[in-house]
Design an enzyme around this catalytic site. Structure first.
Site, PDB file in Angstrom:
ATOM      1  N   ASP A  38       0.964  -0.937  -0.490  1.00 50.31           N
ATOM      2  CA  ASP A  38      -0.073  -0.293  -0.172  1.00 50.31           C
ATOM      3  C   ASP A  38       0.901   1.460  -0.021  1.00 50.31           C
ATOM      4  O   ASP A  38       0.448   2.310   0.261  1.00 50.31           O
ATOM      5  CB  ASP A  38      -0.875  -0.033   1.634  1.00 50.31           C
ATOM      6  CG  ASP A  38      -0.147  -0.128   2.634  1.00 50.31           C
ATOM      7  OD1 ASP A  38       1.233  -0.514   2.611  1.00 50.31           O
ATOM      8  OD2 ASP A  38      -0.508  -0.271   3.751  1.00 50.31           O
ATOM      9  N   HIS A 242      24.585   1.608 -17.854  1.00 51.22           N
ATOM     10  CA  HIS A 242      23.817   2.201 -17.198  1.00 51.22           C
ATOM     11  C   HIS A 242      23.413   1.802 -15.852  1.00 51.22           C
ATOM     12  O   HIS A 242      22.642   1.154 -15.124  1.00 51.22           O
ATOM     13  CB  HIS A 242      21.869   1.661 -17.773  1.00 51.22           C
ATOM     14  CG  HIS A 242      21.709   3.104 -18.617  1.00 51.22           C
ATOM     15  ND1 HIS A 242      20.734   2.917 -19.695  1.00 51.22           N
ATOM     16  CD2 HIS A 242      21.903   4.590 -19.219  1.00 51.22           C
ATOM     17  CE1 HIS A 242      20.192   3.622 -20.656  1.00 51.22           C
ATOM     18  NE2 HIS A 242      21.363   4.944 -20.486  1.00 51.22           N
ATOM     19  N   ASP A 259      26.499  10.113 -13.734  1.00 46.87           N
ATOM     20  CA  ASP A 259      26.227  10.629 -14.040  1.00 46.87           C
ATOM     21  C   ASP A 259      24.906  10.778 -13.329  1.00 46.87           C
ATOM     22  O   ASP A 259      24.458  10.087 -13.280  1.00 46.87           O
ATOM     23  CB  ASP A 259      25.117   9.734 -15.409  1.00 46.87           C
ATOM     24  CG  ASP A 259      24.943  10.283 -17.010  1.00 46.87           C
ATOM     25  OD1 ASP A 259      23.845  11.118 -16.434  1.00 46.87           O
ATOM     26  OD2 ASP A 259      24.759   9.930 -17.532  1.00 46.87           O
ATOM     27  N   ASP A 270      21.376  16.512 -16.822  1.00 48.93           N
ATOM     28  CA  ASP A 270      22.224  15.383 -17.138  1.00 48.93           C
ATOM     29  C   ASP A 270      23.113  15.754 -17.321  1.00 48.93           C
ATOM     30  O   ASP A 270      23.447  16.309 -18.506  1.00 48.93           O
ATOM     31  CB  ASP A 270      21.171  15.397 -18.259  1.00 48.93           C
ATOM     32  CG  ASP A 270      21.563  13.616 -18.653  1.00 48.93           C
ATOM     33  OD1 ASP A 270      22.223  13.246 -17.860  1.00 48.93           O
ATOM     34  OD2 ASP A 270      21.034  12.385 -19.418  1.00 48.93           O
ATOM     35  N   HIS A 349      27.616   4.339 -28.134  1.00 46.07           N
ATOM     36  CA  HIS A 349      26.477   4.494 -27.511  1.00 46.07           C
ATOM     37  C   HIS A 349      25.934   5.995 -28.592  1.00 46.07           C
ATOM     38  O   HIS A 349      27.543   6.521 -29.270  1.00 46.07           O
ATOM     39  CB  HIS A 349      25.607   5.446 -26.018  1.00 46.07           C
ATOM     40  CG  HIS A 349      27.120   6.192 -25.400  1.00 46.07           C
ATOM     41  ND1 HIS A 349      26.554   7.235 -25.859  1.00 46.07           N
ATOM     42  CD2 HIS A 349      27.883   5.786 -25.067  1.00 46.07           C
ATOM     43  CE1 HIS A 349      28.303   7.381 -25.227  1.00 46.07           C
ATOM     44  NE2 HIS A 349      28.682   6.915 -24.282  1.00 46.07           N
ATOM     45  N   HIS A 353      21.061  13.540 -26.916  1.00 45.25           N
ATOM     46  CA  HIS A 353      19.279  13.213 -27.399  1.00 45.25           C
ATOM     47  C   HIS A 353      18.593  14.625 -26.669  1.00 45.25           C
ATOM     48  O   HIS A 353      19.978  15.709 -25.959  1.00 45.25           O
ATOM     49  CB  HIS A 353      19.056  12.546 -25.976  1.00 45.25           C
ATOM     50  CG  HIS A 353      19.703  12.458 -24.749  1.00 45.25           C
ATOM     51  ND1 HIS A 353      18.584  13.246 -23.701  1.00 45.25           N
ATOM     52  CD2 HIS A 353      20.482  11.684 -23.553  1.00 45.25           C
ATOM     53  CE1 HIS A 353      19.530  12.962 -22.219  1.00 45.25           C
ATOM     54  NE2 HIS A 353      20.560  12.287 -22.630  1.00 45.25           N
ATOM     55  N   HIS A 360      15.381  12.018 -21.506  1.00 44.78           N
ATOM     56  CA  HIS A 360      15.406  11.806 -23.052  1.00 44.78           C
ATOM     57  C   HIS A 360      14.157  11.891 -23.829  1.00 44.78           C
ATOM     58  O   HIS A 360      13.054  11.485 -24.029  1.00 44.78           O
ATOM     59  CB  HIS A 360      15.174  10.420 -23.185  1.00 44.78           C
ATOM     60  CG  HIS A 360      17.169   9.156 -22.903  1.00 44.78           C
ATOM     61  ND1 HIS A 360      16.826   7.955 -22.596  1.00 44.78           N
ATOM     62  CD2 HIS A 360      18.018   9.871 -22.574  1.00 44.78           C
ATOM     63  CE1 HIS A 360      18.244   7.920 -22.151  1.00 44.78           C
ATOM     64  NE2 HIS A 360      18.921   8.655 -22.160  1.00 44.78           N
ATOM     65  N   GLU A 383      27.395  14.098 -24.868  1.00 41.89           N
ATOM     66  CA  GLU A 383      28.235  12.836 -23.907  1.00 41.89           C
ATOM     67  C   GLU A 383      28.847  12.428 -24.810  1.00 41.89           C
ATOM     68  O   GLU A 383      28.340  11.175 -24.655  1.00 41.89           O
ATOM     69  CB  GLU A 383      27.137  12.208 -23.185  1.00 41.89           C
ATOM     70  CG  GLU A 383      25.650  12.369 -23.887  1.00 41.89           C
ATOM     71  CD  GLU A 383      24.369  11.509 -22.926  1.00 41.89           C
ATOM     72  OE1 GLU A 383      25.147  10.675 -22.020  1.00 41.89           O
ATOM     73  OE2 GLU A 383      23.347  11.325 -23.255  1.00 41.89           O
ATOM     74  N   TYR A 387      34.612   3.363 -23.251  1.00 45.56           N
ATOM     75  CA  TYR A 387      34.860   2.299 -22.165  1.00 45.56           C
ATOM     76  C   TYR A 387      35.563   1.399 -22.621  1.00 45.56           C
ATOM     77  O   TYR A 387      35.334  -0.065 -23.843  1.00 45.56           O
ATOM     78  CB  TYR A 387      33.144   1.974 -22.170  1.00 45.56           C
ATOM     79  CG  TYR A 387      32.239   3.332 -21.976  1.00 45.56           C
ATOM     80  CD1 TYR A 387      31.606   4.109 -20.954  1.00 45.56           C
ATOM     81  CD2 TYR A 387      31.581   3.982 -23.219  1.00 45.56           C
ATOM     82  CE1 TYR A 387      31.137   4.901 -21.342  1.00 45.56           C
ATOM     83  CE2 TYR A 387      31.303   4.747 -23.385  1.00 45.56           C
ATOM     84  CZ  TYR A 387      30.779   5.633 -22.120  1.00 45.56           C
ATOM     85  OH  TYR A 387      29.554   6.482 -21.854  1.00 45.56           O
ATOM     86  N   ARG A 405      32.926   8.891 -19.408  1.00 44.85           N
ATOM     87  CA  ARG A 405      31.733   9.938 -20.091  1.00 44.85           C
ATOM     88  C   ARG A 405      32.095  11.610 -19.441  1.00 44.85           C
ATOM     89  O   ARG A 405      32.039  11.939 -18.333  1.00 44.85           O
ATOM     90  CB  ARG A 405      30.630   9.781 -19.910  1.00 44.85           C
ATOM     91  CG  ARG A 405      29.047  10.112 -20.368  1.00 44.85           C
ATOM     92  CD  ARG A 405      28.421   8.837 -21.026  1.00 44.85           C
ATOM     93  NE  ARG A 405      28.156   8.628 -20.479  1.00 44.85           N
ATOM     94  CZ  ARG A 405      27.556   7.340 -18.933  1.00 44.85           C
ATOM     95  NH1 ARG A 405      28.255   6.611 -19.647  1.00 44.85           N
ATOM     96  NH2 ARG A 405      26.942   7.470 -18.519  1.00 44.85           N
ATOM     97  N   GLU A 407      29.737  14.461 -19.880  1.00 43.43           N
ATOM     98  CA  GLU A 407      28.327  15.355 -20.558  1.00 43.43           C
ATOM     99  C   GLU A 407      28.290  16.568 -20.402  1.00 43.43           C
ATOM    100  O   GLU A 407      28.127  16.946 -18.740  1.00 43.43           O
ATOM    101  CB  GLU A 407      26.977  14.272 -20.391  1.00 43.43           C
ATOM    102  CG  GLU A 407      25.434  14.732 -20.892  1.00 43.43           C
ATOM    103  CD  GLU A 407      25.230  13.532 -19.613  1.00 43.43           C
ATOM    104  OE1 GLU A 407      23.959  13.129 -20.880  1.00 43.43           O
ATOM    105  OE2 GLU A 407      25.381  12.805 -19.494  1.00 43.43           O
TER     106      GLU A 407
END
Length: 438
Positions: A38, A242, A259, A270, A349, A353, A360, A383, A387, A405, A407
């Site tokens: 709940d 991710h 990130d 972002d 990647h 975006h 996104h 970004e 890797y 990375r 960004e």
């Protein structure tokens, strides 16, 4: 609320001006979601619904009827209920929907079955996004089928359904001055959080402890939640795009890739930064980081109205491929490697975006089969990353397990672009100097 009521009214007017005569648009608020048993997740309004209404409550449906004599904007929402408000918080009710949120007409949500079919009947076209809310889809089709069943008595069901997003998402792609200002503020809060993390990090901390620095900085400045689950990846965890477990110990000699961005009044920021846990980049980390940074600077420079969406990505791919060849991580002719997409072993990647009410964000990347031209008001991320998987035995061991990375959030302007997240350092000397101060 930073977006004024007048702007929401202008958005609805702009949308209705694009709708066909004798049509209707219908949008349902986001449903409440159960976390477990709940306990519910904190409520967050559907982005399209918010963009047109600024109305924050669940159990609501907005209806737009261009040319309707008694008001073009109708809102169905919960009634005031003292008993429920004691438990769950205040409600606008029908009076508040008109006075505070600009509805021309407002009805109790429990009366929608009696009223909405009459608003749909006689309209030639319904603008509605089927497939986003299965429960509401069934209710709407039930109302339409009930009208169809009365055709012999003179009832006039709508002749066609058209995706509302086709019009609405193109509007959302272009940020107003008020939206841009809100995203600057979100970017500044998130930048402050990244600076705080750079100062706080120490070998032996855990990723979740560093994540806590971000959450505190977001909330203390009025951003009640992150725009997405924060990624705090130390060492090889930074190679998982991710990664959100955020449970590992941060080790001396490793990089940490973070990130993370806040959401402010439903608008996302972002930012990604990668920095050394101990405050000093190793030679290999420095070489890869400088390559990623060089590609990002080149991509940002190319983000302007003279270029289409894919130009920054194409530049990143070339800069990274050239650098990977120079470092010996790729072998061959640069043009051939780009054509073969050999770089995707290390950069898998896209370079960015759209960004806005969704991290996104909505908006087409191609128009008529061609890459979309960048225009003032569009907001996007830039970004690039590299890797090197920890188990990649095709490269020397000294490179393995390094994930980087960088960004930033970028607003396209008339003469070029504005970096909305420039308050957090990204040059190596600046990062190391900041970390020495802590």
């Amino acid at each position: 609320m930073s977006i004024r009521l007048q702007e929401f009214q202008q958005r609805r007017a702009e949308l209705m001006a694009q709708m066909e005569p004798n049509s209707i648009a219908i949008l349902a608020a986001a449903p409440e979601r159960t976390r477990n048993r709940d306990v519910e997740h904190p409520y967050r309004q559907d982005s399209d619904f918010w963009y047109l209404s600024g109305f924050p409550e669940p159990e609501a449906v907005m209806v737009l009827l261009p040319g309707r004599e008694h008001g073009e904007y109708v809102l169905f929402c919960r009634e005031r209920d003292r008993a429920r408000e004691i438990w769950d918080g205040y409600r606008a009710g029908q009076e508040g929907a008109v006075a505070d949120y600009g509805a021309d007409d407002a009805f109790p949500i429990n009366d929608i079955d009696d009223i909405l079919p009459g608003l749909v009947e006689g309209r030639n076209r319904v603008y509605y996004d089927l497939g986003r809310d299965a429960d509401f889809d069934r209710r709407l089709m039930g109302w339409v089928n009930a009208i169809r069943a009365r055709v012999r008595t003179g009832a006039q069901p709508p002749g066609e359904f058209v995706a509302l997003s086709h019009l609405l998402h193109d509007m959302r792609l272009f940020k107003s001055p008020a939206e841009a200002d809100l995203m600057r503020r979100a970017g500044a809060i998130s930048a402050g959080a990244h600076v705080r993390a750079m100062k706080a990090v120490r070998p032996g901390m855990y990723e979740y402890q560093l994540e806590a620095e971000y959450l505190h900085e977001f909330m203390i400045h009025g951003a009640r939640s992150p725009a997405y689950p924060s990624i705090v990846g130390g060492g090889a965890n930074g190679c998982v795009l991710h990664y959100i477990e955020n449970s590992a110990e941060l080790k001396d000699g490793d990089l940490v890739l973070i990130d993370a961005g806040c959401e402010l009044e439903n608008y996302a920021s972002d930012i990604t930064r990668t920095f050394p846990v101990n405050g000093t980049f190793s030679a290999e980390q420095r070489a890869l980081y400088e390559l990623v940074l060089r590609s990002q600077y080149a991509a940002i420079e190319a983000t302007h109205p003279d270029n289409h969406w894919n130009v920054p990505h194409e530049i990143v791919v070339r800069v990274l491929t050239e650098g990977l060849v120079e470092l010996g991580l790729l072998k061959g002719e640069v043009d051939d490697l780009i054509e073969e997409m050999a770089y995707q072993r290390f950069f898998m990647h896209r370079t960015g975006h759209w960004l806005g009410l969704d991290v996104h964000d909505v908006g087409d990347y191609r128009v008529g089969g061609e890459w979309r031209q960048l225009e003032p008001g569009m907001t996007l991320t830039v970004e690039p990353g590299l890797y090197i998987a920890p188990d990649d035995d095709t490269v020397e061991e000294r490179w393995r397990g390094i994930g980087i990375r960088i960004e930033d959030d970028v607003l396209v302007t008339k003469d070029g672009c504005e970096v909305l997240t420039g308050d957090v350092p990204k040059d190596i000397d600046d990062i190391e100097a900041l970390m020495r101060e802590s």
